[in-house]
Design an enzyme around this catalytic site. Structure first.
Site, mmCIF file in Angstrom:
data_model
loop_
_atom_site.group_PDB
_atom_site.id
_atom_site.type_symbol
_atom_site.label_atom_id
_atom_site.label_comp_id
_atom_site.label_asym_id
_atom_site.label_seq_id
_atom_site.Cartn_x
_atom_site.Cartn_y
_atom_site.Cartn_z
ATOM 1 C CE LYS A 80 7.936 5.837 -39.411
ATOM 2 N NZ LYS A 80 6.930 5.302 -38.449
ATOM 3 C CB SER A 155 9.088 2.626 -36.531
ATOM 4 O OG SER A 155 7.833 3.171 -36.915
ATOM 5 C CB SER A 179 5.632 4.121 -34.711
ATOM 6 O OG SER A 179 6.215 2.859 -34.755
HETATM 7 N N1 GLN Z 1 6.721 -0.993 -32.215
HETATM 8 C C1 GLN Z 1 5.583 -1.440 -32.955
HETATM 9 C C2 GLN Z 1 5.984 -2.431 -34.004
HETATM 10 O O1 GLN Z 1 7.144 -2.710 -34.111
HETATM 11 C C3 GLN Z 1 4.841 -0.283 -33.514
HETATM 12 C C4 GLN Z 1 5.285 0.141 -34.837
HETATM 13 C C5 GLN Z 1 4.505 1.274 -35.409
HETATM 14 O O2 GLN Z 1 3.661 1.872 -34.733
HETATM 15 N N2 GLN Z 1 4.762 1.549 -36.677
HETATM 16 O O3 GLN Z 1 5.170 -2.960 -34.710
#
Ligand code: GLN
Length: 478
Positions: A80, A155, A179
């Site tokens: 990532k 994400s 994420s």
């Molecule tokens: N969807 C969550 C957020 O927007 C989790 C993001 C993540 O785990 N990096 O914060």
């Protein structure tokens, strides 16, 4: 389908080791797929062709001389784009890091290279890992490989899509609130959020430091275990990383151990899709038939998880993102202005809407007068959540639940409704807040043929139990 796409990471590694396959041929094939299939999905931000081919050639050469070692010899992997890899841009999906090339490697990248893995590219993500759909990237949304009109989740949408599309057998994302597990469930692959402290965060661009954890994705139990093993361990560059012994996963995975599994009543509530509930119930029936036992449990703080997560993660993000001001990294706007003017112009132009929303939210909950009411209170509730899990794990080995309340949704469907988007994290954020490991396994299909993820959570450093239950279930869905 090419032969390469059918191979797991452990098979590639074995074939490279026995010199049946050349690492450089595998790397070429993966890079070609990244440039074609990966492009269609908008999954990569950077393809690391030059270094990947050099690494693969070096592995083949070492094998010729008989001295190549490693669990992932010649295995193509993707990172990532918030995990630092020297000599290539790390963008975090943000305009503010424009052309930033880090002068060092993350510990995760180093560990992978030491195990013989070949890093072929950096994947697209929601800006600074903030999002659940991958629509918040400066580089555009990633598409779900199963249906290009749908989001892959976020994400870590890019890393998940490239594993689901079989461009690489293993990729790494990061988790702050779900994420990796949430996109894994949307794309039909395995996603593991390791115990907090298992994998060094050195070189992972910080979002919420008390929650962040680099997290692997793969298509089977063996590969996810191998990925976890290779990436993890104590690192003197991250004081929150922990030293621990790994069992022999490939041997232990085939154990027929029977687990005591808790079913948390708070995870089967209004808003959960009937089809997802049914998939979880089917898995429970299958496991019961196979000798595992189940009990109802309660995790009373579950309905507070979203509020607590968004207060704590945004508070930490507002502090962590203060460093991006046009001085040290990437973009600089307002060059003709004074210092504050330059900061303001750079941050206004460099950050997208969601990141700005989190910075404002985080700054607010940390501000004088509100700090006790929001940040301190959220920290106390977080502690109660930790205790809920500790209590439950006195009587069960694992907890089963859905990973997400819905299957993958359409690109554009939730982008104007941040609250609806935040609700996708309801079943994943508790594991991040309490630091325990959790995995999402692809164990069902909806009536419109979309993957459904089932989540298992375990006590700190009980990843082996997660891999074992995963292995036992691998036959169930086929
Ligand atoms: N969807 C969550 C957020 O927007 C989790 C993001 C993540 O785990 N990096 O914060």
């Amino acid at each position: 389908m090419s032969e390469y796409k059918k191979l797991s990471a452990s098979e590639i590694s074995a074939k490279v080791k026995s010199r049946e396959l050349k690492a450089v041929d595998i790397a070429r094939e993966a890079i070609e797929l990244a440039k074609t299939d990966g492009k269609k999905l908008n999954a990569f931000i950077t393809i690391c062709e030059e270094k990947a081919l050099a690494q693969a050639e070096a592995i083949d050469k070492k094998l010729e001389n008989g001295d190549a070692q490693g669990d992932l010899l010649g295995v193509p992997v993707a990172l990532k784009d918030n995990i630092i890899y020297q000599d290539y841009e790390t963008t975090c999906g943000s305009h503010i890091l424009d052309k930033f090339k880090p002068p060092y490697d993350s510990t995760c990248a180093k560990n992978l290279i030491n195990a013989g893995a070949v890093i072929i590219g950096k994947t697209n993500l929601d800006e600074f890992a903030m999002g659940s759909s991958n629509e918040n990237s400066y580089y555009g949304p990633v598409k779900n490989p199963i249906n290009h009109k749908l989001v892959p989740g976020g994400s870590s949408g890019g890393s998940t899509a490239v594993v689901a599309e079989k461009i690489v057998p293993i990729a790494f994302g990061s988790e702050t609130g779900g994420s990796v597990r949430q996109p894994a469930s949307f794309c039909g692959v395995l996603g593991l959020k390791p115990t907090y402290g298992a994998i060094s965060r050195y070189g992972l661009v910080a979002f919420g430091s008390s929650l962040d954890q680099i997290s692997p994705l793969a298509r089977n139990s063996e590969d996810i275990a191998l990925a976890y093993k290779v990436a993890s361990g104590r690192d003197q560059m991250d004081s929150t990383s922990v030293a621990f012994e790994h069992p022999d996963y490939l041997k232990e995975l085939n154990s027929s151990r029977k687990f005591k599994i808790g079913i948390p009543k708070e995870y089967f509530v209004d808003g959960l899709s009937d089809e997802i509930e049914k998939s979880v119930r089917d898995v429970i029936i299958f496991l019961e038939k196979n000798g595992h036992s189940f009990t109802q449990i309660s995790l009373p703080m579950t309905d507070k998880a979203i509020a607590v997560y968004y207060i704590i993660s945004s508070a930490e993000a507002s502090a962590n993102l203060a460093r991006f001001d046009g001085v040290k990294y990437g973009l600089r706007e307002g060059k003709d202005k004074d210092l504050l003017g330059m900061y303001g112009d750079t941050r206004s132009a460099g950050f997208g809407d969601e990141v700005k929303r989190r910075i404002m939210l985080g700054t607010y909950v940390l501000s004088s007068g509100y700090y006790d009411a929001y940040y301190i209170k959220a920290s106390k509730v977080r502690e109660l959540m930790v205790r809920d899990f500790e209590k439950v794990f006195e009587s069960v080995d694992l907890i089963i639940s859905p990973t997400t309340p819905t299957t993958a949704f359409k690109i554009g469907e939730k982008i104007d409704d941040p609250l609806a988007m935040y609700l996708s994290d309801i079943f994943t954020a508790p594991a991040n807040l309490s630091g325990i490991p959790a995995v999402s396994l692809p164990l069902g299909k909806s009536s419109d043929n979309l993957p459904i993820g089932v989540q298992f959570m375990a006590p700190h450093f009980s990843e082996l139990s997660l891999f074992q239950i995963s292995k036992q279930l691998e036959s169930h869905n086929n």
